[in-house]
Design an enzyme around this catalytic site. Structure first.
Site, PDB file in Angstrom:
ATOM      1  CB  ALA A  74      -0.932  -0.005   1.195  1.00  0.00           C
ATOM      2  CG  ASN A 154      -3.662   3.303  10.208  1.00  0.00           C
ATOM      3  OD1 ASN A 154      -4.202   4.223   9.576  1.00  0.00           O
ATOM      4  ND2 ASN A 154      -2.535   3.458  10.846  1.00  0.00           N
ATOM      5  CB  CYS A 329       9.544   4.756  18.991  1.00  0.00           C
ATOM      6  SG  CYS A 329       9.877   4.305  20.667  1.00  0.00           S
TER       7      CYS A 329
END
Ligand SMILES: Cc1ncc(COP(=O)(O)O)c(C=O)c1O
Length: 388
Positions: A74, A154, A329
């Protein structure tokens, strides 16, 4: 017997379905031809496998096989759609409309476009993560060439009003691209009904292999044209050069086929498990659901746990439950999720959020275990904070 750790991170990636593996194997060992080799049966068989996969994937999203361009995933599809339209339609304009909660593959591509002199409007979202259609329409100018809004998020699973966005884009003669990586294979997606001009998806999010994806490019009403971003042998109708990943593509086709056949039953089963998990966890004090409760993927729940430390929460869980957190992070420091921040979630709640994404093979026993474990860890963390 419950097998640990339990995997509840299916939005990150899914296991390969064993039936998919079975389809792929011969294309590594016996039918290893290059799909572009026209002079022998190895090439013809490889090409046949690719064509079949194209049909299978097209059927899942209501497209024509010729409208499917295979990519490496994607991320590549997002890059090709946005950069390809920007270059091809430069005469018409240079303005793109997107949204602040898009995946980085879209947002960073848009930033790149800005560096090239393009103009990008980043629409905000409400606390459910939804864009405002009036704001979208107001943002369209005569220089707008593309609306790039994802199908489903997502992190939260929130589903955007894709059909309405498609209709607006059509009304104004603007192309509509949707990153449907999290939606395809999970909920019904139909490029015709939704007036979608370009769409990306990825095999590893739908029980297929990693490193294979596809870009749907509409061929009529209107015929969408793209400037290729990879030059070379002219594969995939010149839009994406490079030897095709035949085993991966054959597996992607099979994965699409299984998803199409099981879409309804899988969706129902996963939403029952998700609802059970969510109901139990939201009974704890100081817990909040992030994103839309109604317009949402069936297998995702994003929950914040107040009065706990995000690191502690993850450390308490991650030996036995594989999950994603609302902190990521970024250059060695922990940053709260930009998606949750855009929804107005406070930093402390974004840090202490968990994304549960259930999969085809998740069992009810696993969900029972996770409920108990999360409750225990949250309870312990809160008790230790009070004690301190
Ligand atoms: C919405 C969305 N777009 C794009 C991607 C990137 O997909 P790929 O891993 O196939 O490059 C992901 C993967 O996390 C995603 O969730």
């Amino acid at each position: 017997m419950l097998k640990l750790p339990i995997y509840l991170d299916h939005n990150a990636t899914t296991p390969c379905d064993p039936q998919v593996m079975e389809v792929m194997i011969p294309y590594f060992t016996q039918l290893y031809g290059n799909a572009a080799s026209r002079s022998h049966s190895f090439g013809w068989q490889a090409e046949e496998a690719v064509d079949y996969a194209r049909e299978q994937l097209a059927k899942l999203i209501g497209a024509e096989p010729k409208e499917i361009i295979f990519t490496s995933g994607a991320t590549e599809g997002d890059n090709l759609a946005i950069k390809g339209v920007f270059e091809m339609y430069a005469v018409k304009g240079n303005h793109i409309i997107t949204c602040v909660t898009e995946h980085k593959a879209v947002l960073d591509t848009c930033k790149h476009i800005e560096k090239l002199g393009g103009q990008v409007t980043y629409l905000p979202v409400n606390k459910e993560g939804l864009i405002d259609l009036q704001q979208l329409e107001a943002a369209i100018t005569p220089r707008t060439i593309l609306i790039a809004i994802m199908y489903a998020n997502n992190e939260t699973g929130t589903i955007q009003p894709v059909k309405e966005i498609g209709a607006l884009a059509k009304k104004h003669g603007v192309l509509f691209f949707t990153d449907a990586t999290q939606a395809v294979g999970k909920i019904p997606v139909d490029v015709i009904k939704d007036d979608i001009d370009l769409l990306t998806c990825s095999a590893h999010k739908m029980y297929g292999p990693k490193g294979v994806g596809a870009l749907y490019v509409r061929r009529k009403n209107p015929r969408v044209r793209l400037t290729a971003q990879l030059d070379g042998g002219g594969h995939e109708k010149g839009m994406r050069s490079g030897t095709l990943n035949v085993p991966g593509i054959a597996g992607f086709g099979k994965a699409a086929d299984i998803c199409r056949q099981q879409l309804e039953t899988d969706g129902k089963r996963m939403s029952q498990l998700r609802n059970k998990l969510e109901k139990a966890l939201l009974q704890l004090d100081g817990t909040y659901l992030n994103g839309s409760k109604t317009n949402r993927l069936p297998h995702v729940a994003n929950i914040s746990f107040n009065f706990v430390n995000g690191d502690g929460l993850m450390m308490g869980l991650n030996k036995e439950v594989a999950l994603s957190s609302g902190a990521a992070c970024t250059s060695a420091s922990m940053e709260p999720s930009y998606v949750l921040k855009a929804l107005g979630v406070a930093d402390n709640l974004a840090y202490s959020s968990l994304r549960f994404s259930i999969g085809r093979y998740t069992t009810s026993e696993e969900i029972d275990f996770v409920i108990e474990k999360v409750m225990k860890v949250v309870g312990e963390l809160r008790a230790s904070q009070i004690a301190n």
